[in-house]
Design an enzyme around this catalytic site. Structure first.
Site, mmCIF file in Angstrom:
data_model
loop_
_atom_site.group_PDB
_atom_site.id
_atom_site.type_symbol
_atom_site.label_atom_id
_atom_site.label_comp_id
_atom_site.label_asym_id
_atom_site.label_seq_id
_atom_site.Cartn_x
_atom_site.Cartn_y
_atom_site.Cartn_z
ATOM 1 N N ARG A 186 -6.283 8.901 77.939
ATOM 2 C CA ARG A 186 -5.136 9.523 77.275
ATOM 3 C C ARG A 186 -4.998 9.017 75.840
ATOM 4 N NH1 ARG A 186 -1.287 7.270 81.923
ATOM 5 N NH2 ARG A 186 -3.269 7.536 83.018
ATOM 6 N N LYS A 230 -12.055 -2.541 86.214
ATOM 7 C CA LYS A 230 -12.154 -1.839 87.497
ATOM 8 C C LYS A 230 -12.878 -2.742 88.493
ATOM 9 C CE LYS A 230 -12.493 2.920 85.739
ATOM 10 N NZ LYS A 230 -11.301 3.491 86.393
HETATM 11 N N1 BES Z 1 -11.763 7.462 84.192
HETATM 12 C C1 BES Z 1 -10.646 7.067 84.957
HETATM 13 C C2 BES Z 1 -10.211 8.157 85.939
HETATM 14 C C3 BES Z 1 -10.820 8.076 87.309
HETATM 15 C C4 BES Z 1 -10.491 7.052 88.171
HETATM 16 C C5 BES Z 1 -11.658 9.047 87.749
HETATM 17 C C6 BES Z 1 -11.014 7.003 89.426
HETATM 18 C C7 BES Z 1 -12.203 9.024 89.010
HETATM 19 C C8 BES Z 1 -11.867 7.996 89.862
HETATM 20 C C9 BES Z 1 -9.461 6.739 84.057
HETATM 21 O O1 BES Z 1 -9.773 6.256 82.807
HETATM 22 C C10 BES Z 1 -8.671 5.683 84.755
HETATM 23 O O2 BES Z 1 -9.212 4.650 84.979
HETATM 24 N N2 BES Z 1 -7.429 5.993 85.098
HETATM 25 C C11 BES Z 1 -6.607 5.096 85.813
HETATM 26 C C12 BES Z 1 -5.228 5.181 85.219
HETATM 27 C C13 BES Z 1 -4.285 4.107 85.680
HETATM 28 C C14 BES Z 1 -4.723 2.770 85.125
HETATM 29 C C15 BES Z 1 -2.894 4.446 85.215
HETATM 30 C C16 BES Z 1 -6.587 5.494 87.280
HETATM 31 O O3 BES Z 1 -6.597 6.685 87.581
HETATM 32 O O4 BES Z 1 -6.615 4.618 88.122
HETATM 33 ZN ZN ZN Z 2 -10.042 4.155 82.757
#
Ligand code: BES
Ligand code: ZN
Ligand code: ZN
Length: 521
Positions: free
Chosen positions: A374, A300
């Site tokens: 997931r 991230k």
């Molecule tokens: N924990 C995050 C979800 C999240 C992202 C919550 C931003 C709040 C703000 C999750 O594990 C994640 O990173 N999801 C990705 C999925 C993507 C890579 C398909 C997302 O939502 O960007």
């Molecule tokens: Zn994630």
């Protein structure tokens, strides 16, 4: 640590000596001149008289959370009288009562007052359209919940912390009719149990990632279970290998912190001679417990990454719900499976392009290591089924896409079964939490079809990311009735409100609990 004294009294409000008495008020403006704008929700003549002048001034509009403080109110034993707005009378629901009670408590804390009496909202003084259709038990419960949830400030890590926690919460009702006092008492008792469970979940979410590792989450869940009388097992890497949880294990393998697979079981104790029928439902509560989500190799960006300590909010919701279930004792078996890991980039981390095999036998192509939630849930859902669960619910801070779709007001809900969804929707009427249903019909299945494996862990299209994630989970729920709650936008309060500070919300605890109770035999 200080302990709060909570009391419910049935007596005249005016005769109760307290540093502060809070009385609720609603906006009844009709738009016609010379008609009153605000009505106090009390039957006490003394309170009505003490507030008469300021009410007549129209300075106080009774908008939701609005407050007005009077010192040394005439004719009352209370040192202060706080008027608290609940908004428009027409749209009054228990949710406004919950928020109003919270606003009252937060208002006194900033004034350094630590004891409060809340006048139970009464409206026989008004016309029939207001409180009459709100059940007494729910009203009492919401009032108690609101007061106790709002009470928390997330300042335990401040070395100069001043303890401003409530010392005393008193709810006062002039009611004398026995069935009604019984209903109010029931709501008051339940409200305390529910609020404590929600606060427990929030405290877990508030913990930083260096403190709350998967192992530590396991310890705290186990300690809660010992106290509450639940069975709890906490496993780690060896068990994941034994169960062939290849998806969960892949996420965990990049961190030096071992994963935790937490299994909490509630068995109802029925009256002597009674047993649950063989086909009684067994509910499975599955939580995403990523104690920190860096994104892994698909790292991230730095901005806002600190918030990803909250990525175990789904797990916290389930642990909190189990706490309340143990104390409210519904007649239904409940098994909670929490999958906890830290998602880190390292030499041992899983990588884009890897193919892993989930416990169910399905193969998954990893496209993005940041779609880790997931993966852990895939194995958690399947495992819950092998433990005999007939109905599944999972909660997870799963996708940013869900926040894009619904903002921070509604959490997302997905289900493969309308009846199960309807039961949850009903539960939210009691919990006051907002969920909005999004689709996960098979038309979307192409989004997760992989070239080389059964499925892939991110959507092929960049649209509808919350749905792709739900479609992925649905593969593992299979034919079992299942609900998926995407709480990414609601698990952390980004804004200060009169009834809550910034910080963990504890969302979903109340709704999950109520959904579970709806299956009670
Ligand atoms: N924990 C995050 C979800 C999240 C992202 C919550 C931003 C709040 C703000 C999750 O594990 C994640 O990173 N999801 C990705 C999925 C993507 C890579 C398909 C997302 O939502 O960007
Ligand atoms: Zn994630
Ligand atoms: Zn995550």
């Amino acid at each position: 640590m200080s302990y709060m004294d909570t009391k419910l009294l049935f007596q005249d409000v005016a005769g109760f000596a307290t540093p502060l008495l809070a009385v609720f008020a609603v906006d009844i403006a009709t738009g016609k001149d010379a008609e009153p704008l605000v009505a106090l929700l009390t039957t006490s003549d003394a309170v009505t008289k003490a507030a008469a002048e300021v009410i007549a001034s129209n300075e106080f509009k009774a908008t939701l959370g609005e407050q007005l403080l009077l010192h040394a109110p005439d004719g009352l034993k209370a040192e202060r009288l706080l008027l608290v707005g609940l908004g428009k009378a027409k749209s009054l629901s228990v949710d406004e009562v919950r928020k109003g009670a919270g606003a009252a408590v937060r208002a006194i804390k900033t004034r350094g007052i630590r004891k409060i009496a809340l006048a139970f909202p009464e409206d026989r003084a008004l016309s029939d359209e207001h409180l009459d259709n709100l059940p007494c038990t729910l009203l009492s419960r919401a009032l108690t919940e609101g007061a106790l949830i709002s009470e928390k400030d997330w300042d335990t890590y401040k070395s100069d912390r001043v303890d401003r926690s409530l010392e005393e919460l008193v709810v006062i009702s002039p009611e004398s009719e026995e069935t009604t006092t019984h209903e109010i008492q029931l709501g008051f008792d339940e409200g305390q149990i529910v609020a404590e469970a929600q606060n427990f979940a929030r405290a877990l979410v508030n913990e930083p990632g260096n403190v709350l590792t998967p192992t530590e989450l396991g310890k705290r869940a186990a300690a809660m279970c010992v106290e509450a009388g639940l069975k709890c097992e906490v496993y780690s890497t060896a068990k994941l290998e034994e169960l062939k949880m290849g998806a969960f294990a892949a996420v965990a393998q990049g961190s030096v912190q071992p994963p935790a697979l937490i299994v909490m079981t509630y068995e109802p104790k029925l009256e002597k001679g009674k047993t649950l029928p063989a086909d009684a439902p067994v509910l499975g509560l599955v939580g995403k417990g990523i104690t920190f989500d860096t994104g892994g190799i698909s790292l991230k960006s730095a901005e806002g990454m600190e918030k990803m300590k909250y990525d175990m909010s789904g797990a916290a919701a389930m642990i909190g719900a189990m706490h309340a279930i143990a104390r409210l004792k519904p007649a239904v078996k409940v098994v909670s499976v929490v999958c906890s890991a830290e998602n880190m980039p390292s030499g041992t981390a899983y990588k884009p392009g890897d193919v892993v095999t989930a416990m169910s036998g399905k193969t998954i192509e990893i496209l993005n290591t940041d779609a880790e939630g997931r993966l852990v849930l895939a194995d958690g859902l399947h495992y819950a089924k092998t433990l005999g669960c007939t109905h599944l619910i999972n909660a997870a801070t799963l996708t940013g896409a869900c926040v894009v779709a619904l903002g921070i007001i509604n959490a997302g809900i997905f289900s493969n079964d309308d009846e199960t969804y309807e039961k949850f929707a009903k539960a939210t009427q009691i919990s006051g939490e907002k969920f909005w249903r999004l689709p996960c019909t098979d038309d979307y299945k192409d989004q997760i079809r992989s070239q080389i494996a059964d499925i892939m862990n991110t959507g092929g299209s960049r649209w509808g990311g919350a749905i792709s994630a739900a479609m992925f989970l649905k593969e593992f729920a299979g034919e079992t009735p299942w609900i998926h709650l995407d709480i990414a936008g609601c698990a952390w309060n980004e804004e200060v409100k009169p009834w809550h500070p910034k910080g963990p919300s504890g969302v979903a605890v109340r709704s999950i609990l109520e959904w579970v109770r709806s299956y009670s035999a």
